[in-house]
Design a protein around this motif. Sequence first.
Motif, PDB file in Angstrom:
ATOM      1  N   GLY A   1      56.381 -37.236 -35.270  1.00 39.99           N
ATOM      2  CA  GLY A   1      57.597 -37.122 -36.077  1.00 39.99           C
ATOM      3  C   GLY A   1      57.852 -35.708 -36.565  1.00 39.99           C
ATOM      4  N   ILE A   2      56.785 -34.981 -36.864  1.00 37.75           N
ATOM      5  CA  ILE A   2      56.932 -33.573 -37.247  1.00 37.75           C
ATOM      6  C   ILE A   2      57.535 -32.788 -36.077  1.00 37.75           C
ATOM      7  CG2 ILE A   2      55.680 -31.447 -37.826  1.00 37.75           C
ATOM      8  CD1 ILE A   2      53.688 -33.323 -39.400  1.00 37.75           C
ATOM      9  N   ILE A   3      57.048 -33.050 -34.871  1.00 42.40           N
ATOM     10  CA  ILE A   3      57.591 -32.386 -33.683  1.00 42.40           C
ATOM     11  C   ILE A   3      59.061 -32.768 -33.500  1.00 42.40           C
ATOM     12  CG2 ILE A   3      57.456 -32.298 -31.153  1.00 42.40           C
ATOM     13  CD1 ILE A   3      54.345 -32.646 -31.547  1.00 42.40           C
ATOM     14  N   CYS A   4      59.372 -34.042 -33.645  1.00 36.97           N
ATOM     15  CA  CYS A   4      60.754 -34.510 -33.513  1.00 36.97           C
ATOM     16  C   CYS A   4      61.662 -33.806 -34.524  1.00 36.97           C
ATOM     17  CB  CYS A   4      60.806 -36.028 -33.713  1.00 36.97           C
ATOM     18  SG  CYS A   4      62.459 -36.730 -33.723  1.00 36.97           S
ATOM     19  N   GLY A   5      61.257 -33.781 -35.785  1.00 40.23           N
ATOM     20  CA  GLY A   5      62.057 -33.143 -36.824  1.00 40.23           C
ATOM     21  C   GLY A   5      62.225 -31.654 -36.591  1.00 40.23           C
ATOM     22  N   LEU A   6      61.147 -30.985 -36.180  1.00 36.77           N
ATOM     23  CA  LEU A   6      61.235 -29.551 -35.892  1.00 36.77           C
ATOM     24  C   LEU A   6      62.169 -29.274 -34.717  1.00 36.77           C
ATOM     25  CD1 LEU A   6      57.526 -28.396 -36.402  1.00 36.77           C
ATOM     26  CD2 LEU A   6      59.498 -27.908 -37.891  1.00 36.77           C
ATOM     27  N   SER A   7      62.193 -30.178 -33.744  1.00 33.74           N
ATOM     28  CA  SER A   7      63.110 -29.981 -32.608  1.00 33.74           C
ATOM     29  C   SER A   7      64.563 -30.084 -33.060  1.00 33.74           C
ATOM     30  CB  SER A   7      62.809 -30.977 -31.484  1.00 33.74           C
ATOM     31  OG  SER A   7      63.197 -32.296 -31.808  1.00 33.74           O
ATOM     32  N   ALA A   8      64.851 -30.959 -34.023  1.00 43.63           N
ATOM     33  CA  ALA A   8      66.214 -31.068 -34.554  1.00 43.63           C
ATOM     34  C   ALA A   8      66.580 -29.824 -35.362  1.00 43.63           C
ATOM     35  CB  ALA A   8      66.358 -32.322 -35.404  1.00 43.63           C
ATOM     36  N   ILE A   9      65.633 -29.307 -36.131  1.00 44.58           N
ATOM     37  CA  ILE A   9      65.872 -28.074 -36.889  1.00 44.58           C
ATOM     38  C   ILE A   9      66.150 -26.921 -35.927  1.00 44.58           C
ATOM     39  CG2 ILE A   9      64.775 -26.345 -38.384  1.00 44.58           C
ATOM     40  CD1 ILE A   9      63.282 -28.747 -39.724  1.00 44.58           C
ATOM     41  N   TYR A  10      65.346 -26.807 -34.886  1.00 47.10           N
ATOM     42  CA  TYR A  10      65.556 -25.758 -33.882  1.00 47.10           C
ATOM     43  C   TYR A  10      66.949 -25.872 -33.271  1.00 47.10           C
ATOM     44  CZ  TYR A  10      65.184 -23.014 -29.627  1.00 47.10           C
ATOM     45  OH  TYR A  10      65.422 -22.107 -28.616  1.00 47.10           O
ATOM     46  N   LEU A  11      67.323 -27.082 -32.865  1.00 50.60           N
ATOM     47  CA  LEU A  11      68.627 -27.274 -32.233  1.00 50.60           C
ATOM     48  C   LEU A  11      69.758 -26.927 -33.200  1.00 50.60           C
ATOM     49  CD1 LEU A  11      70.241 -28.114 -29.774  1.00 50.60           C
ATOM     50  CD2 LEU A  11      69.991 -30.507 -30.520  1.00 50.60           C
ATOM     51  N   ALA A  12      69.625 -27.319 -34.459  1.00 53.21           N
ATOM     52  CA  ALA A  12      70.641 -26.984 -35.460  1.00 53.21           C
ATOM     53  C   ALA A  12      70.785 -25.473 -35.596  1.00 53.21           C
ATOM     54  CB  ALA A  12      70.281 -27.608 -36.811  1.00 53.21           C
ATOM     55  N   MET A  13      69.668 -24.789 -35.721  1.00 53.96           N
ATOM     56  CA  MET A  13      69.719 -23.333 -35.887  1.00 53.96           C
ATOM     57  C   MET A  13      70.224 -22.648 -34.619  1.00 53.96           C
ATOM     58  SD  MET A  13      68.820 -22.538 -39.101  1.00 53.96           S
ATOM     59  CE  MET A  13      70.475 -23.003 -38.932  1.00 53.96           C
ATOM     60  N   ALA A  14      69.877 -23.187 -33.453  1.00 53.94           N
ATOM     61  CA  ALA A  14      70.380 -22.620 -32.201  1.00 53.94           C
ATOM     62  C   ALA A  14      71.900 -22.736 -32.150  1.00 53.94           C
ATOM     63  CB  ALA A  14      69.745 -23.332 -31.006  1.00 53.94           C
ATOM     64  N   GLU A  15      72.429 -23.898 -32.525  1.00 50.96           N
ATOM     65  CA  GLU A  15      73.879 -24.069 -32.497  1.00 50.96           C
ATOM     66  C   GLU A  15      74.570 -23.115 -33.474  1.00 50.96           C
ATOM     67  OE1 GLU A  15      75.250 -28.117 -32.734  1.00 50.96           O
ATOM     68  OE2 GLU A  15      73.935 -28.761 -31.098  1.00 50.96           O
ATOM     69  N   VAL A  16      73.998 -22.931 -34.644  1.00 53.99           N
ATOM     70  CA  VAL A  16      74.594 -22.017 -35.629  1.00 53.99           C
ATOM     71  C   VAL A  16      74.515 -20.579 -35.142  1.00 53.99           C
ATOM     72  CG1 VAL A  16      74.343 -21.035 -37.955  1.00 53.99           C
ATOM     73  CG2 VAL A  16      74.210 -23.514 -37.632  1.00 53.99           C
ATOM     74  N   LEU A  17      73.325 -20.119 -34.794  1.00 53.20           N
ATOM     75  CA  LEU A  17      73.143 -18.712 -34.412  1.00 53.20           C
ATOM     76  C   LEU A  17      73.872 -18.366 -33.120  1.00 53.20           C
ATOM     77  CD1 LEU A  17      69.383 -18.244 -35.355  1.00 53.20           C
ATOM     78  CD2 LEU A  17      71.411 -17.482 -36.630  1.00 53.20           C
ATOM     79  N   ASN A  18      73.864 -19.272 -32.163  1.00 58.12           N
ATOM     80  CA  ASN A  18      74.568 -19.009 -30.905  1.00 58.12           C
ATOM     81  C   ASN A  18      76.070 -18.888 -31.132  1.00 58.12           C
ATOM     82  OD1 ASN A  18      72.052 -19.149 -29.736  1.00 58.12           O
ATOM     83  ND2 ASN A  18      72.405 -21.091 -28.694  1.00 58.12           N
ATOM     84  N   GLU A  19      76.617 -19.732 -32.021  1.00 59.56           N
ATOM     85  CA  GLU A  19      78.054 -19.638 -32.316  1.00 59.56           C
ATOM     86  C   GLU A  19      78.380 -18.383 -33.107  1.00 59.56           C
ATOM     87  OE1 GLU A  19      81.252 -21.794 -35.165  1.00 59.56           O
ATOM     88  OE2 GLU A  19      80.093 -23.156 -33.897  1.00 59.56           O
ATOM     89  N   VAL A  20      77.569 -18.078 -34.109  1.00 58.30           N
ATOM     90  CA  VAL A  20      77.818 -16.909 -34.957  1.00 58.30           C
ATOM     91  C   VAL A  20      77.804 -15.626 -34.126  1.00 58.30           C
ATOM     92  CG1 VAL A  20      76.769 -15.461 -36.767  1.00 58.30           C
ATOM     93  CG2 VAL A  20      77.045 -17.913 -37.139  1.00 58.30           C
TER      94      VAL A  20
END
Length: 183
Positions: free
Chosen positions: A153-172
């Motif tokens: 679950g820690i891995i799952c949650g970290l993957s969602a955090i990574y994806l969220a930050m990727a979407e933000v930083l890639n768009e910015v």
Amino acid sequence: MEEKLANPGPLGLMGFGMTTVLLNIHNAGFFPIGSMILAMGLCYGGIAQIIAGILEYKKGNTFGVTAFTSYGLFWFSLVFIMFFKNLPGTSEAFMGWYLFMWGLFTFFMWFGTFGKNRGIQFVFFSLTLLFWLLAVRDWTGNPLIGVIAGYEGIICGLSAIYLAMAEVLNEVHGRVILPVGEI
């Protein structure tokens, strides 16, 4: 001129990801369940994902509406179950069926990620696995399965955090800063 809408996905993913990491630090055996995890479950895991789901509706994204509002309401239901766990009908075995059903929902939603990026596919696949590991833990009473589920679950949650930050930083930045495995 058409109105440009912000991407609500990172909000929903971050609400899911951070709350999932914190709950699974508990499941892995590091800390007891407490008010911090329950508050995160209601406020960020619950409310933020519901808001993201409503915003996905505005964008016409049925997958996003279904995922974010459902998982936001999952967090609400989980916190309520924890508050009322001493009532009849909330045995560990029955809790296993609750978790199994969420895993089944997630498994079918995982099929909805086909054709999307590998990051979102991983989030849904690992969440399916997490729900089903937790269900098996509750059906069998085996604490080792719960610890394994916690780490997963820690891995799952970290993957969602990574994806969220990727979407933000890639768009910015208008370019790929963090890759998400585009198809």
